[in-house]
Scaffold this motif. Sequence first.
Motif, PDB file in Angstrom:
ATOM      1  N   ARG A 224       0.834  -1.205   0.000  1.00 38.98           N
ATOM      2  CA  ARG A 224       0.000   0.000   0.000  1.00 38.98           C
ATOM      3  C   ARG A 224       0.872   1.260   0.000  1.00 38.98           C
ATOM      4  NH1 ARG A 224      -2.863   3.632   3.236  1.00 38.98           N
ATOM      5  NH2 ARG A 224      -5.027   3.992   2.543  1.00 38.98           N
ATOM      6  N   GLY A 225       0.449   2.274  -0.786  1.00 41.15           N
ATOM      7  CA  GLY A 225       1.137   3.554  -0.825  1.00 41.15           C
ATOM      8  C   GLY A 225       2.290   3.629  -1.805  1.00 41.15           C
ATOM      9  N   LYS A 226       2.472   2.620  -2.642  1.00 45.83           N
ATOM     10  CA  LYS A 226       3.555   2.595  -3.622  1.00 45.83           C
ATOM     11  C   LYS A 226       2.987   2.736  -5.041  1.00 45.83           C
ATOM     12  CE  LYS A 226       6.627   1.620  -0.409  1.00 45.83           C
ATOM     13  NZ  LYS A 226       7.699   2.586  -0.016  1.00 45.83           N
ATOM     14  N   THR A 227       3.881   3.041  -5.981  1.00 47.83           N
ATOM     15  CA  THR A 227       3.498   3.137  -7.392  1.00 47.83           C
ATOM     16  C   THR A 227       4.256   2.082  -8.186  1.00 47.83           C
ATOM     17  OG1 THR A 227       2.991   5.498  -7.243  1.00 47.83           O
ATOM     18  CG2 THR A 227       3.436   4.616  -9.431  1.00 47.83           C
ATOM     19  N   TYR A 228       3.532   1.369  -9.040  1.00 49.42           N
ATOM     20  CA  TYR A 228       4.091   0.259  -9.817  1.00 49.42           C
ATOM     21  C   TYR A 228       3.883   0.523 -11.305  1.00 49.42           C
ATOM     22  CZ  TYR A 228       4.134  -2.072  -5.295  1.00 49.42           C
ATOM     23  OH  TYR A 228       4.369  -2.391  -3.981  1.00 49.42           O
ATOM     24  N   LEU A 229       4.811   0.006 -12.109  1.00 48.33           N
ATOM     25  CA  LEU A 229       4.689   0.097 -13.564  1.00 48.33           C
ATOM     26  C   LEU A 229       4.272  -1.262 -14.105  1.00 48.33           C
ATOM     27  CD1 LEU A 229       5.238   2.003 -16.073  1.00 48.33           C
ATOM     28  CD2 LEU A 229       7.397   0.758 -16.308  1.00 48.33           C
ATOM     29  N   PHE A 230       3.161  -1.310 -14.801  1.00 47.55           N
ATOM     30  CA  PHE A 230       2.706  -2.518 -15.479  1.00 47.55           C
ATOM     31  C   PHE A 230       2.976  -2.379 -16.971  1.00 47.55           C
ATOM     32  CE2 PHE A 230       0.580  -3.165 -11.522  1.00 47.55           C
ATOM     33  CZ  PHE A 230       0.292  -4.528 -11.442  1.00 47.55           C
ATOM     34  N   ARG A 231       3.722  -3.325 -17.525  1.00 43.74           N
ATOM     35  CA  ARG A 231       3.975  -3.390 -18.978  1.00 43.74           C
ATOM     36  C   ARG A 231       3.031  -4.450 -19.543  1.00 43.74           C
ATOM     37  NH1 ARG A 231       9.068  -1.195 -20.639  1.00 43.74           N
ATOM     38  NH2 ARG A 231      10.369  -0.479 -18.900  1.00 43.74           N
ATOM     39  N   ILE A 232       2.080  -4.014 -20.345  1.00 39.17           N
ATOM     40  CA  ILE A 232       0.968  -4.867 -20.772  1.00 39.17           C
ATOM     41  C   ILE A 232       1.030  -5.081 -22.284  1.00 39.17           C
ATOM     42  CG2 ILE A 232      -1.531  -5.160 -20.706  1.00 39.17           C
ATOM     43  CD1 ILE A 232      -1.408  -2.744 -18.601  1.00 39.17           C
ATOM     44  N   SER A 233       0.916  -6.318 -22.725  1.00 40.75           N
ATOM     45  CA  SER A 233       0.909  -6.645 -24.150  1.00 40.75           C
ATOM     46  C   SER A 233      -0.269  -7.550 -24.475  1.00 40.75           C
ATOM     47  CB  SER A 233       2.211  -7.341 -24.565  1.00 40.75           C
ATOM     48  OG  SER A 233       3.329  -6.487 -24.429  1.00 40.75           O
ATOM     49  N   ASN A 234      -0.906  -7.300 -25.614  1.00 42.33           N
ATOM     50  CA  ASN A 234      -1.927  -8.207 -26.143  1.00 42.33           C
ATOM     51  C   ASN A 234      -1.223  -9.210 -27.037  1.00 42.33           C
ATOM     52  OD1 ASN A 234      -3.993  -9.521 -27.569  1.00 42.33           O
ATOM     53  ND2 ASN A 234      -5.315  -7.723 -27.554  1.00 42.33           N
ATOM     54  N   VAL A 235      -1.047 -10.424 -26.536  1.00 39.62           N
ATOM     55  CA  VAL A 235      -0.337 -11.474 -27.270  1.00 39.62           C
ATOM     56  C   VAL A 235      -1.316 -12.482 -27.858  1.00 39.62           C
ATOM     57  CG1 VAL A 235       1.807 -11.252 -25.972  1.00 39.62           C
ATOM     58  CG2 VAL A 235      -0.011 -12.752 -25.111  1.00 39.62           C
ATOM     59  N   GLY A 236      -2.591 -12.093 -27.976  1.00 36.97           N
ATOM     60  CA  GLY A 236      -3.600 -13.007 -28.475  1.00 36.97           C
ATOM     61  C   GLY A 236      -3.589 -13.157 -29.979  1.00 36.97           C
ATOM     62  N   SER A 237      -4.570 -13.899 -30.469  1.00 41.00           N
ATOM     63  CA  SER A 237      -4.677 -14.208 -31.889  1.00 41.00           C
ATOM     64  C   SER A 237      -5.733 -13.370 -32.599  1.00 41.00           C
ATOM     65  CB  SER A 237      -5.026 -15.692 -32.086  1.00 41.00           C
ATOM     66  OG  SER A 237      -4.051 -16.516 -31.507  1.00 41.00           O
ATOM     67  N   ALA A 238      -6.766 -12.930 -31.861  1.00 40.42           N
ATOM     68  CA  ALA A 238      -7.888 -12.299 -32.544  1.00 40.42           C
ATOM     69  C   ALA A 238      -8.562 -11.183 -31.776  1.00 40.42           C
ATOM     70  CB  ALA A 238      -8.934 -13.362 -32.901  1.00 40.42           C
ATOM     71  N   LEU A 239      -8.644 -11.263 -30.459  1.00 37.40           N
ATOM     72  CA  LEU A 239      -9.538 -10.402 -29.694  1.00 37.40           C
ATOM     73  C   LEU A 239      -8.833  -9.191 -29.099  1.00 37.40           C
ATOM     74  CD1 LEU A 239     -11.642 -13.052 -27.733  1.00 37.40           C
ATOM     75  CD2 LEU A 239     -12.145 -11.991 -29.948  1.00 37.40           C
ATOM     76  N   SER A 240      -9.409  -8.004 -29.339  1.00 31.20           N
ATOM     77  CA  SER A 240      -9.058  -6.818 -28.569  1.00 31.20           C
ATOM     78  C   SER A 240      -9.684  -6.960 -27.181  1.00 31.20           C
ATOM     79  CB  SER A 240      -9.609  -5.564 -29.250  1.00 31.20           C
ATOM     80  OG  SER A 240      -9.110  -5.435 -30.572  1.00 31.20           O
ATOM     81  N   PHE A 241      -9.087  -6.334 -26.181  1.00 34.07           N
ATOM     82  CA  PHE A 241      -9.687  -6.412 -24.849  1.00 34.07           C
ATOM     83  C   PHE A 241      -9.605  -5.057 -24.150  1.00 34.07           C
ATOM     84  CE2 PHE A 241      -5.259  -7.871 -24.130  1.00 34.07           C
ATOM     85  CZ  PHE A 241      -4.857  -6.970 -23.155  1.00 34.07           C
ATOM     86  N   ASN A 242     -10.499  -4.901 -23.171  1.00 28.32           N
ATOM     87  CA  ASN A 242     -10.483  -3.739 -22.288  1.00 28.32           C
ATOM     88  C   ASN A 242      -9.991  -4.202 -20.924  1.00 28.32           C
ATOM     89  OD1 ASN A 242     -12.206  -2.163 -20.019  1.00 28.32           O
ATOM     90  ND2 ASN A 242     -11.666  -0.782 -21.701  1.00 28.32           N
ATOM     91  N   LEU A 243      -8.986  -3.504 -20.393  1.00 27.82           N
ATOM     92  CA  LEU A 243      -8.368  -3.866 -19.120  1.00 27.82           C
ATOM     93  C   LEU A 243      -8.728  -2.842 -18.052  1.00 27.82           C
ATOM     94  CD1 LEU A 243      -6.228  -5.693 -17.600  1.00 27.82           C
ATOM     95  CD2 LEU A 243      -4.601  -3.870 -18.138  1.00 27.82           C
ATOM     96  N   ARG A 244      -9.106  -3.322 -16.871  1.00 29.43           N
ATOM     97  CA  ARG A 244      -9.290  -2.439 -15.724  1.00 29.43           C
ATOM     98  C   ARG A 244      -8.886  -3.183 -14.457  1.00 29.43           C
ATOM     99  NH1 ARG A 244     -13.454  -4.759 -18.898  1.00 29.43           N
ATOM    100  NH2 ARG A 244     -15.084  -5.615 -17.555  1.00 29.43           N
ATOM    101  N   ILE A 245      -8.547  -2.406 -13.438  1.00 29.15           N
ATOM    102  CA  ILE A 245      -8.177  -2.950 -12.131  1.00 29.15           C
ATOM    103  C   ILE A 245      -9.115  -2.325 -11.112  1.00 29.15           C
ATOM    104  CG2 ILE A 245      -6.339  -3.213 -10.425  1.00 29.15           C
ATOM    105  CD1 ILE A 245      -4.326  -3.098 -12.683  1.00 29.15           C
ATOM    106  N   ASP A 246      -9.850  -3.148 -10.448  1.00 33.74           N
ATOM    107  CA  ASP A 246     -10.935  -2.701  -9.583  1.00 33.74           C
ATOM    108  C   ASP A 246     -10.464  -1.644  -8.579  1.00 33.74           C
ATOM    109  OD1 ASP A 246     -13.523  -2.688  -8.594  1.00 33.74           O
ATOM    110  OD2 ASP A 246     -13.138  -4.320  -7.170  1.00 33.74           O
ATOM    111  N   LYS A 247     -11.199  -0.499  -8.560  1.00 38.27           N
ATOM    112  CA  LYS A 247     -10.978   0.591  -7.606  1.00 38.27           C
ATOM    113  C   LYS A 247      -9.609   1.251  -7.762  1.00 38.27           C
ATOM    114  CE  LYS A 247     -14.170  -1.147  -4.061  1.00 38.27           C
ATOM    115  NZ  LYS A 247     -14.708  -2.259  -4.886  1.00 38.27           N
TER     116      LYS A 247
END
Length: 602
Positions: A224-247
Amino acid sequence: MACFGDKYSALFVSVAALVAVLVFVSGVEGDYVYLEWNVSASLDRSPVSKDQPVITINGMFPGPLINCTTNDVIGVNVFNNLDEPLLITWNGIQQRLNSWQDGVSGTNCPIQPATNWTYEFQTKDQIGTFSYFPSINFLKAGGGFGPIRVNNRKVIKVPFPKPEREFDLLIGDWSTHSYKAVRESLSSKYGFLSTNFTCLLMNGKAPYSFPPTTDEYASFNVTRGKTYLFRISNVGSALSFNLRIDKHKLVLVETEGSYTNQITLDSLDIHVGQSYSVLLTTDNSISSYYIAATPTQTNIRVAGVGVLRYAGSTTLPTGPLPIGPDPSDPEFSLNQARSIRWNLTAGAARPNPQGMFNVSNVTTSQTFLLHNTRTQLLHNTHYTINNVSYYTPGTPLKLSDYLNNGSGIFYPDLYPTNFTERVALSGTFVASGTHKEWLEIVFFNDLEDMDTWHLDGFGLFVVGYGHGLWTPMSRLTYNVYDPVVRSSVQVYPTGWTAVYVYLDNPGMWNLRSERLESWFLGQEMYLRVTDYDPDPARERGPPQNLLYCGIYHSPPPPQPSGPTVTPPSQGLVPAAPAKSWSPSKRASSNVLLGVLLLWIVL
């Protein structure tokens, strides 16, 4: 104690300074990062079906992280333990002046089963978040993908505070069927095997609580109280996606090598082949929270679910997933895409702002108008560009171009780049690009499926999106002030996307749909950018370990003695094979040179 006179003392200081400069410059070139990969098919790593083969690297699914720095040279010795040929491509790594290492069918002979081959490429003048994956035979649908981080050199300031930690998050659609079964059905005259997506995987793991007994899911432990970097890649074959992290909010900071203007988002759309970096601050109560990804711009309803777990939390998340935008609403996604802009003041790979190009004054010398369509050829379904379905010859275009100017394998500019053939056909589609000129590409999506386009070797200045038909008047809507520069760009159903490309990188470059079914069934072409002036932007010659295949089963005989001249209209003049170019060796040579100069002077 020996002493130098003033003259020699000053000379000593000058030479010592020269040695220091040589060492520093050598350091700027980067390190040599060597990796050994064993690529295999495993029945023990399947996240949803125990009889489904998964492609692993060193037993890992996803594969290992390539963690490097700007200008490092990466050597990857790939051992192919599959029962079929293999190529790996480095999605977004521009391979400056060196398309020999691009790892696609037009540039490389495949690595045959029970053999190995070493890629060697440089992350020249790049930073950012990328991925790698197999590029042929529909193998990507079975795995073999992994993350790439290219970090800034320490002398370049990152435009955000140093995060507590960085996480790689690879998300992609996953089918109940093996990649071999789907591939066979796509190649059949008797119709398709339904892809039947089961879920979205996160870091190769099934969703949390899918099925309810699953204890293997993506989990990220934070404080708690820290900042993190997420490196996110769509490695799928067909589908676009929407990403969210609750709250939690996501602060967008980078995409595929470009720092962006920082915008705060509740959720982020990520399309096939794309990568983003976001900051997340853990400013909620100590608990565990859903990380949710669901398809967008489609009616397919599956999900990927992971867990963000605060230190001290004793419970796991329960209840419904956080609600995202309407997946059938193109306006939300399109408006978000338009809001992603280039940070014109940030440093990047070099100590100057990354937005040095001002495309508001760009004059394009070529325009490609490329329509993606689907058609029937000899009773089989094919995907096309301007009604041309790509035919993959047995000899790589790059090898043929180097040894015989492409003759007998391909003929440049045989197919149209700004209109659609009236009758669908199959052919090896190669277009010419003018070196150091600007190219405008307008991608048209004539289908109802979301698409993503990728061009190897270059950054795409994304100047515009739109619905319906593009016309020359559409240029009035372009963002030419701060368009984001990326390697993979989405094209919405029945819409268009426009990009500018500065053709400063000679080579043979793959332009493709990142939607795997479309790519596998013909939706690709090559852009051949040549420079006949050997100084200064000559592409590197072939590597010493060059593989031969197709009509070239072995190295050609030596050239006859005496000068030979190839007219510019004939293509590239073969260069001498490239020698080993490890920066560490180059640094050692420079240091020795400095010491030698010092010894001579003294």
